[in-house]
Write a protein that holds these residues in place. Structure first.
Motif, PDB file in Angstrom:
ATOM      1  N   ALA A  19       0.838  -1.212   0.000  1.00  0.00           N
ATOM      2  CA  ALA A  19       0.000   0.000   0.000  1.00  0.00           C
ATOM      3  C   ALA A  19       0.863   1.247   0.000  1.00  0.00           C
ATOM      4  CB  ALA A  19      -0.938   0.005   1.199  1.00  0.00           C
ATOM      5  N   GLY A  20       1.310   1.635  -1.175  1.00  0.00           N
ATOM      6  CA  GLY A  20       2.026   2.893  -1.273  1.00  0.00           C
ATOM      7  C   GLY A  20       1.075   4.052  -1.097  1.00  0.00           C
ATOM      8  N   PRO A  21       1.604   5.251  -0.943  1.00  0.00           N
ATOM      9  CA  PRO A  21       0.748   6.409  -0.729  1.00  0.00           C
ATOM     10  C   PRO A  21      -0.061   6.753  -1.971  1.00  0.00           C
ATOM     11  CG  PRO A  21       3.008   7.093  -1.087  1.00  0.00           C
ATOM     12  CD  PRO A  21       3.026   5.597  -0.984  1.00  0.00           C
ATOM     13  N   ALA A  22      -1.135   7.469  -1.745  1.00  0.00           N
ATOM     14  CA  ALA A  22      -1.943   7.993  -2.845  1.00  0.00           C
ATOM     15  C   ALA A  22      -1.988   9.506  -2.715  1.00  0.00           C
ATOM     16  CB  ALA A  22      -3.356   7.415  -2.790  1.00  0.00           C
ATOM     17  N   GLY A 129       2.916   3.557 -19.974  1.00  0.00           N
ATOM     18  CA  GLY A 129       2.841   4.950 -19.555  1.00  0.00           C
ATOM     19  C   GLY A 129       1.420   5.460 -19.454  1.00  0.00           C
ATOM     20  N   PHE A 130       0.595   5.151 -20.447  1.00  0.00           N
ATOM     21  CA  PHE A 130      -0.795   5.612 -20.407  1.00  0.00           C
ATOM     22  C   PHE A 130      -1.533   4.996 -19.226  1.00  0.00           C
ATOM     23  CE2 PHE A 130      -5.296   5.135 -21.386  1.00  0.00           C
ATOM     24  CZ  PHE A 130      -5.650   6.448 -21.691  1.00  0.00           C
ATOM     25  N   HIS A 131      -1.268   3.747 -18.924  1.00  0.00           N
ATOM     26  CA  HIS A 131      -2.008   3.099 -17.858  1.00  0.00           C
ATOM     27  C   HIS A 131      -1.472   3.426 -16.471  1.00  0.00           C
ATOM     28  CE1 HIS A 131      -3.690   1.001 -21.324  1.00  0.00           C
ATOM     29  NE2 HIS A 131      -4.727   0.792 -20.538  1.00  0.00           N
ATOM     30  N   ILE A 132      -0.326   4.094 -16.421  1.00  0.00           N
ATOM     31  CA  ILE A 132       0.060   4.747 -15.163  1.00  0.00           C
ATOM     32  C   ILE A 132      -0.969   5.830 -14.844  1.00  0.00           C
ATOM     33  CG2 ILE A 132       1.764   6.271 -14.087  1.00  0.00           C
ATOM     34  CD1 ILE A 132       3.938   4.724 -15.538  1.00  0.00           C
ATOM     35  N   LEU A 133      -1.377   6.562 -15.886  1.00  0.00           N
ATOM     36  CA  LEU A 133      -2.429   7.562 -15.723  1.00  0.00           C
ATOM     37  C   LEU A 133      -3.737   6.898 -15.295  1.00  0.00           C
ATOM     38  CD1 LEU A 133      -3.403  10.526 -16.139  1.00  0.00           C
ATOM     39  CD2 LEU A 133      -3.933   9.883 -18.501  1.00  0.00           C
ATOM     40  N   PHE A 134      -4.058   5.742 -15.880  1.00  0.00           N
ATOM     41  CA  PHE A 134      -5.279   5.030 -15.503  1.00  0.00           C
ATOM     42  C   PHE A 134      -5.255   4.644 -14.025  1.00  0.00           C
ATOM     43  CE2 PHE A 134      -7.093   0.849 -14.564  1.00  0.00           C
ATOM     44  CZ  PHE A 134      -8.435   1.112 -14.763  1.00  0.00           C
ATOM     45  N   SER A 221       2.481  -1.171 -15.151  1.00  0.00           N
ATOM     46  CA  SER A 221       1.936   0.176 -14.946  1.00  0.00           C
ATOM     47  C   SER A 221       1.635   0.424 -13.479  1.00  0.00           C
ATOM     48  CB  SER A 221       0.657   0.349 -15.773  1.00  0.00           C
ATOM     49  OG  SER A 221       0.903   0.204 -17.150  1.00  0.00           O
ATOM     50  N   PHE A 222       1.044  -0.559 -12.826  1.00  0.00           N
ATOM     51  CA  PHE A 222       0.703  -0.416 -11.414  1.00  0.00           C
ATOM     52  C   PHE A 222       1.948  -0.178 -10.568  1.00  0.00           C
ATOM     53  CE2 PHE A 222       0.384  -2.467  -7.233  1.00  0.00           C
ATOM     54  CZ  PHE A 222      -0.660  -1.755  -6.682  1.00  0.00           C
ATOM     55  N   TRP A 223       2.956  -1.011 -10.742  1.00  0.00           N
ATOM     56  CA  TRP A 223       4.165  -0.871  -9.927  1.00  0.00           C
ATOM     57  C   TRP A 223       4.936   0.394 -10.280  1.00  0.00           C
ATOM     58  CZ3 TRP A 223       5.389  -3.252  -5.586  1.00  0.00           C
ATOM     59  CH2 TRP A 223       4.700  -4.422  -5.265  1.00  0.00           C
ATOM     60  N   ALA A 224       4.905   0.804 -11.541  1.00  0.00           N
ATOM     61  CA  ALA A 224       5.564   2.059 -11.919  1.00  0.00           C
ATOM     62  C   ALA A 224       4.869   3.243 -11.261  1.00  0.00           C
ATOM     63  CB  ALA A 224       5.570   2.209 -13.438  1.00  0.00           C
ATOM     64  N   GLN A 225       3.529   3.232 -11.267  1.00  0.00           N
ATOM     65  CA  GLN A 225       2.781   4.315 -10.626  1.00  0.00           C
ATOM     66  C   GLN A 225       3.071   4.377  -9.133  1.00  0.00           C
ATOM     67  OE1 GLN A 225      -0.147   4.156  -8.490  1.00  0.00           O
ATOM     68  NE2 GLN A 225      -0.662   6.335  -8.611  1.00  0.00           N
ATOM     69  N   GLN A 226       3.103   3.195  -8.482  1.00  0.00           N
ATOM     70  CA  GLN A 226       3.422   3.129  -7.063  1.00  0.00           C
ATOM     71  C   GLN A 226       4.819   3.673  -6.792  1.00  0.00           C
ATOM     72  OE1 GLN A 226       0.653   2.556  -5.204  1.00  0.00           O
ATOM     73  NE2 GLN A 226       1.203   0.584  -4.337  1.00  0.00           N
ATOM     74  N   SER A 227       5.759   3.307  -7.652  1.00  0.00           N
ATOM     75  CA  SER A 227       7.153   3.690  -7.441  1.00  0.00           C
ATOM     76  C   SER A 227       7.355   5.189  -7.613  1.00  0.00           C
ATOM     77  CB  SER A 227       8.058   2.921  -8.411  1.00  0.00           C
ATOM     78  OG  SER A 227       7.970   1.536  -8.193  1.00  0.00           O
ATOM     79  N   VAL A 228       6.687   5.785  -8.611  1.00  0.00           N
ATOM     80  CA  VAL A 228       6.835   7.225  -8.843  1.00  0.00           C
ATOM     81  C   VAL A 228       6.363   8.012  -7.623  1.00  0.00           C
ATOM     82  CG1 VAL A 228       5.944   9.167 -10.183  1.00  0.00           C
ATOM     83  CG2 VAL A 228       6.707   7.089 -11.350  1.00  0.00           C
ATOM     84  N   VAL A 229       5.181   7.680  -7.118  1.00  0.00           N
ATOM     85  CA  VAL A 229       4.653   8.391  -5.955  1.00  0.00           C
ATOM     86  C   VAL A 229       5.540   8.174  -4.737  1.00  0.00           C
ATOM     87  CG1 VAL A 229       2.673   8.613  -4.406  1.00  0.00           C
ATOM     88  CG2 VAL A 229       2.305   8.249  -6.839  1.00  0.00           C
ATOM     89  N   LEU A 230       6.036   6.943  -4.593  1.00  0.00           N
ATOM     90  CA  LEU A 230       6.889   6.631  -3.449  1.00  0.00           C
ATOM     91  C   LEU A 230       8.212   7.383  -3.523  1.00  0.00           C
ATOM     92  CD1 LEU A 230       7.183   4.732  -0.929  1.00  0.00           C
ATOM     93  CD2 LEU A 230       8.397   3.167  -2.453  1.00  0.00           C
ATOM     94  N   MET A 231       8.831   7.398  -4.680  1.00  0.00           N
ATOM     95  CA  MET A 231      10.130   8.047  -4.829  1.00  0.00           C
ATOM     96  C   MET A 231      10.062   9.559  -4.643  1.00  0.00           C
ATOM     97  SD  MET A 231      12.295   5.665  -5.286  1.00  0.00           S
ATOM     98  CE  MET A 231      12.535   4.001  -5.913  1.00  0.00           C
ATOM     99  N   LEU A 244      10.952  -0.547   1.719  1.00  0.00           N
ATOM    100  CA  LEU A 244       9.899  -0.415   0.720  1.00  0.00           C
ATOM    101  C   LEU A 244      10.467   0.041  -0.622  1.00  0.00           C
ATOM    102  CD1 LEU A 244       6.861  -0.626   0.295  1.00  0.00           C
ATOM    103  CD2 LEU A 244       6.633   1.709   1.145  1.00  0.00           C
ATOM    104  N   VAL A 245      11.376   1.015  -0.590  1.00  0.00           N
ATOM    105  CA  VAL A 245      12.026   1.490  -1.813  1.00  0.00           C
ATOM    106  C   VAL A 245      12.826   0.359  -2.462  1.00  0.00           C
ATOM    107  CG1 VAL A 245      13.810   3.019  -2.722  1.00  0.00           C
ATOM    108  CG2 VAL A 245      12.111   3.907  -1.123  1.00  0.00           C
ATOM    109  N   PHE A 246      13.561  -0.386  -1.636  1.00  0.00           N
ATOM    110  CA  PHE A 246      14.353  -1.505  -2.145  1.00  0.00           C
ATOM    111  C   PHE A 246      13.448  -2.538  -2.809  1.00  0.00           C
ATOM    112  CE2 PHE A 246      16.268  -5.733  -1.371  1.00  0.00           C
ATOM    113  CZ  PHE A 246      17.432  -5.583  -2.112  1.00  0.00           C
ATOM    114  N   HIS A 247      12.327  -2.845  -2.161  1.00  0.00           N
ATOM    115  CA  HIS A 247      11.382  -3.825  -2.714  1.00  0.00           C
ATOM    116  C   HIS A 247      10.854  -3.353  -4.066  1.00  0.00           C
ATOM    117  CE1 HIS A 247       7.380  -5.676  -3.248  1.00  0.00           C
ATOM    118  NE2 HIS A 247       7.919  -6.731  -2.664  1.00  0.00           N
ATOM    119  N   HIS A 248      10.518  -2.059  -4.176  1.00  0.00           N
ATOM    120  CA  HIS A 248       9.983  -1.538  -5.433  1.00  0.00           C
ATOM    121  C   HIS A 248      11.042  -1.550  -6.532  1.00  0.00           C
ATOM    122  CE1 HIS A 248       6.432  -0.462  -3.245  1.00  0.00           C
ATOM    123  NE2 HIS A 248       5.919   0.198  -4.253  1.00  0.00           N
ATOM    124  N   ILE A 249      12.273  -1.206  -6.199  1.00  0.00           N
ATOM    125  CA  ILE A 249      13.345  -1.211  -7.201  1.00  0.00           C
ATOM    126  C   ILE A 249      13.548  -2.621  -7.742  1.00  0.00           C
ATOM    127  CG2 ILE A 249      15.832  -0.927  -7.530  1.00  0.00           C
ATOM    128  CD1 ILE A 249      15.712   1.414  -5.562  1.00  0.00           C
TER     129      ILE A 249
END
Length: 406
Positions: A19-22, A129-134, A221-231, A244-249
């Motif tokens: 559960a990364g941040p939203a 990339g588009f589904h990161i937006l989704f 897309s899901f993990w990329a979106q999570q990672s961007v917000v987390l980073m 958490l950062v290590f796990h996402h990387i």
């Protein structure tokens, strides 16, 4: 008067990988709060009457500030309308690679016995990339329109606890869909039920059916979106932030490398072990927020599922990489035939899966610590005491201890 103590910490599991941040659960910056207050004053006429166009813009700004799902929805609606109202919806259309799967293999898709197969290529980055937006839209919409009212209905009043509830409830929604979807796809492949030998048979796996490719790219897309917000650290980092950062990387690296070098059947199995265990993890946390009477028994169920999915199966995968990776199928490096199952890919694959095992072992230690308290120290504390003193404390902090343990 003796200080009251909180309820049991069982279920307050300090694992953050599900559960990364939203945007909707982040603490607004002081500048954002001041800007919002300024817009409200302008709309109320305190600082003079702005023009009608200015008022309309301020209303829109304030609406989207409070409903962060609106802008992603408008952008998606624009692109979908542009594409689906066009006469040409083939791969020649600029938006096709963003909205639909690319690289359909000619000669496939002629019937049930010959389904359409898809290859891989650079256009898949556009789809991801588009589904990161989704997923940005979907996550914010679920939290603000569905889960926030649900939290209020369930009697959760603290702002920080509402945020944590929404994050975990969204995890139940997402992983509750992706886990069974992944199992369904696995069922229609030779790797059912985690048949590791089939990981390497008929390698390289350069083409896949539509559902397989769709699942893989949506996960990316899901993990990329999570990672961007987390980073971006748009919210206060939790206690297990670095883990958490290590796990996402590691996860993003596994997704990209397994897709690029055709180890997608291994990737599918790893996806499923994470998704299924995360459903139980998020449910256990959510039950704790709701003070449910089944929190403790469900925690035991969660721990069993976690150990089986995240450790037993992970070790099975590692052993398979050490043994079957070399012996099943060809074992050579040939860039022309895209045959990448060789000594270097064996080391990299083992290293990434082992890295996941390491961070999972850290979280397993935290699970065992909670289980120890459940069995040997019945900590029954009043939820109205310390919780009110540390309103911003996140659920990833260590479980509370009694005075005797301090």
């Amino acid at each position: 008067m003796a200080r009251q103590r909180r309820t049991s910490s069982v279920g307050n599991i300090p694992l953050g990988d599900n559960a990364g941040p939203a945007l909707s659960t982040m603490q607004p910056a002081a500048s954002s709060v001041r800007a919002s207050a300024k817009r409200r004053r302008a709309l109320s006429g305190v600082s003079g009457q702005p023009s009608s166009s200015r008022r309309l813009w301020l209303r829109y700004r304030e609406l989207t500030y409070r409903n962060t799902w609106i802008n992603p929805l408008l952008l998606m609606g624009f692109f979908y309308a542009w594409f689906y109202l066009s006469e040409d919806q083939s791969e020649n259309h600029f938006l096709h690679k963003f909205l639909r799967l690319s690289y359909a293999v000619e000669g496939t898709g002629t019937g049930p016995e010959n389904p359409t197969l898809y290859g891989k290529g650079p256009k898949d980055f556009a789809f991801v990339g588009f589904h990161i937006l989704f997923f940005t839209f979907f996550r914010e919409f679920c939290m603000q329109v569905i889960l926030h009212p649900m939290a209020i209905y369930c009697g959760i009043s603290k702002k920080s606890k509402i945020s944590r509830f929404m994050e975990q409830a969204y995890s139940i929604v997402y992983y509750g869909l992706s886990g069974p979807f992944g199992l369904y796809i696995m069922y229609h492949t030779p790797i059912w039920f985690f048949n590791t030998t089939a990981f390497y048979e008929h390698y390289p796996h350069k083409t896949h059916e539509a559902l397989f490719k769709l699942f893989y790219l949506l996960q990316a897309s899901f993990w990329a979106q999570q990672s961007v917000v987390l980073m971006l650290q748009l919210e206060k980092p939790r206690k297990d932030f670095y883990e958490l950062v290590f796990h996402h990387i590691v996860t993003v690296a596994l997704i990209f490398l397994s897709y690029r070098f055709h180890f997608t059947w291994i990737g599918l199995a790893v996806y499923i072990t994470m998704d299924i265990s995360d459903v139980f993890l998020a449910t256990s946390k959510t039950l704790n927020y709701l003070d449910s009477p089944i929190t403790k028994p469900f925690f035991i169920v969660f721990a069993i599922v976690w150990i089986y999915m995240r450790h037993y199966l992970n070790i099975v995968f590692l052993w398979s990489i050490l043994t079957e990776f070399r012996t099943v199928g060809d074992f050579e490096l040939n860039w022309d035939t895209q045959q990448y199952k060789c000594w270097i890919s064996q080391i990299i694959t083992f290293g990434l899966v082992f890295a996941l095992q390491l961070v999972n072992l850290y979280w397993l230690f935290l699970i065992f610590r909670i289980a120890w308290r459940l069995v040997f120290s019945e900590i029954a504390e009043d939820p109205r005491s310390e919780d009110d003193d540390d309103d911003d404390e996140d659920e990833s902090s260590p479980a509370p201890e009694s005075k005797k343990d301090q």
